[in-house]
Design a protein around this motif. Structure first.
Motif, PDB file in Angstrom:
ATOM      1  N   ASP A   1      -5.852  -0.362  -2.880  1.00  0.00           N
ATOM      2  CA  ASP A   1      -4.725  -0.432  -1.950  1.00  0.00           C
ATOM      3  C   ASP A   1      -3.696  -0.428  -2.687  1.00  0.00           C
TER       4      ASP A   1
ATOM      5  N   ASP B   1       0.749  -1.061  -0.020  1.00  0.00           N
ATOM      6  CA  ASP B   1      -0.089  -0.011   0.044  1.00  0.00           C
ATOM      7  C   ASP B   1       0.803   1.299   0.060  1.00  0.00           C
TER       8      ASP B   1
ATOM      9  N   ARG C   1      -8.831  -3.672   4.269  1.00  0.00           N
ATOM     10  CA  ARG C   1      -8.678  -3.605   2.737  1.00  0.00           C
ATOM     11  C   ARG C   1      -9.675  -2.947   2.244  1.00  0.00           C
TER      12      ARG C   1
ATOM     13  N   SER D   1      -4.451  -7.211  -1.719  1.00  0.00           N
ATOM     14  CA  SER D   1      -3.876  -6.281  -0.865  1.00  0.00           C
ATOM     15  C   SER D   1      -2.938  -6.765   0.156  1.00  0.00           C
TER      16      SER D   1
END
Length: 426
Positions: free
Chosen positions: A135, A96, A131, A124
């Motif tokens: 992401d 991320d 989530r 993710s």
């Protein structure tokens, strides 16, 4: 006569049903091909923590193994004609913080061939409760197949490395590898208001690339976007994307079959999210009009809004712009408003409408038929498509009756319910 009439009627009915069986509508299969490898609730799926990091450039043949879980950090480029092979069952988690993104550059390949019982998963890196769509970045494939932009070579607007960010060429047969039995979840990071990554971006990808049995869920932009190229795609699933499910531009030539877009009104954005958005160019000034215009042949497609009381949040299922060829056949569309929207520039002349075919369809619970942004053209357009040869059937039945098992919370089966007499055309 009394004895012969029932026999005659029986023969006629048998012939009709035989014809109906030859042309099934919507996604098909002797069994439910969405079983085993898909996941319609990835927010609750626990994946192992990453044990290995993927970062930087992959410039030689490399293999990822199921026994490891990988974290995709930053933009990772596969270059130098290398092949990235991914073992069935492998999980790759997009980072991320660095917007993990996988780019298969021009000449390189990805060999991600999962199994129905052991799919490859890109998802993710966040914990289960955190989530969200966007992401991480997504997967980008850059190929050597033709595009219609001036010069025949173009770049994507994703802030990629300039020397590696190019696609297009003369090889419609170009092979960028395999994506089969693959899931892509929570991708589509918005880099800025005008730059948005997709679940899977296919740029100048050639027809020898295998694209089959791919599920993209909770993308924050488009699920599948194709920029030129020559594609054969089948058994695709787009689920709860924020923007378009299938977006085509830059002269792409594509045959897409046995595929489904499953929309939810609360996963749509205000920009005008559709199942199909089809055009030949962004700006005609940047386009070589001597090259092919976008042509999409979509067969056995299911487009469905799962929220039957959508409160106006889901709009048209298909949007077609000028100078574009689009053919939708043997398909089911359920729960949109309207069914199709045509760009106002298309007009209502037969020469223009002949580029856009809708044939052998069930259009269910759609508030509006085939309409134009230019309202004055609607009467002529609707008269054109009312020709019985197009066989467009408008119905108003529940999804639970139209489809075999459209319950997303279980194991959904969106094949046509063959026990429904309306659905099979009786």
């Amino acid at each position: 006569m009394k004895t012969k009439l029932p026999i005659a009627l029986l023969c006629l009915l048998s012939t009709f049903l035989s014809h109906a069986q030859q042309l099934p509508k919507g996604i098909t299969g002797n069994t439910n091909w969405m079983n085993n490898w898909t996941n319609f609730n990835p927010a609750k799926t626990e994946y192992n923590e990453a044990t290995n990091i993927i970062a930087g450039t992959i410039d030689k043949d490399t293999k990822l193994f199921k026994r490891n879980t990988y974290q995709l950090v930053g933009v990772v480029y596969v270059t130098n004609n290398a092949t990235l092979t991914i073992e069935p069952g492998t999980v790759i988690r997009g980072d991320d913080k660095t917007c993990g993104t996988l780019v298969i550059t021009n000449g390189a390949k990805i060999n991600a061939e999962g199994l129905e019982t052991d799919p490859i998963v890109f998802t993710s890196n966040k914990e289960v409760t955190e989530r969200r769509p966007g992401d991480w970045g997504g997967i980008i494939i850059l190929g050597k197949a033709p595009i219609n932009t001036i010069g025949g070579i173009h770049i994507l607007p994703f802030d990629l490395e300039p020397m590696l960010n190019h696609y297009g060429g003369q090889d419609a047969e170009d092979n960028s590898g395999i994506l089969k039995y693959v899931r892509i979840e929570y991708s589509g990071r918005k880099l800025s208001a005008a730059k948005e990554l997709n679940g899977l971006s296919l740029a100048g990808v050639g027809r020898k690339t295998v694209l089959s049995n791919i599920q993209i869920s909770y993308s924050n932009d488009d699920s599948f976007e194709s920029y030129g190229g020559d594609l054969i795609m089948n058994n695709l699933i787009s689920y709860r994307t924020t923007d378009d499910d299938f977006d085509f531009t830059q002269g792409v030539q594509c045959n897409i079959s046995n595929s489904i877009a499953i929309r939810n009104p609360f996963s749509s954005d205000i920009s005008g999210s559709r199942c199909f958005e089809v055009d030949s160019y962004d700006k005609i000034a940047n386009t070589d009009m001597s090259k092919k215009l976008t042509k999409i042949n979509a067969n056995n497609i299911t487009l469905v809004n799962t929220e039957e009381n959508n409160q106006g949040l889901v709009r048209e299922s298909i949007y077609v712009r000028e100078n574009t060829f689009f053919n939708l056949t043997n398909s089911i569309v359920s729960g949109f408003a309207p069914f199709v929207l045509l760009e106002g520039n298309i007009g209502n002349g037969d020469a223009n409408l002949a580029k856009i075919t809708f044939k052998n369809l069930i259009v269910n619970n759609c508030n509006g038929a085939i309409t134009s942004e230019a309202g004055a053209a609607n009467t002529a357009i609707q008269q054109y498509y009312s020709n019985p040869a197009f066989d467009i059937n408008f119905t108003t039945i529940k999804n639970s009756e139209l489809f075999t098992m459209p319950n997303i919370k279980g194991n959904p089966d969106f094949r046509m319910n063959v026990n429904n007499t309306i659905a099979i055309g009786n």
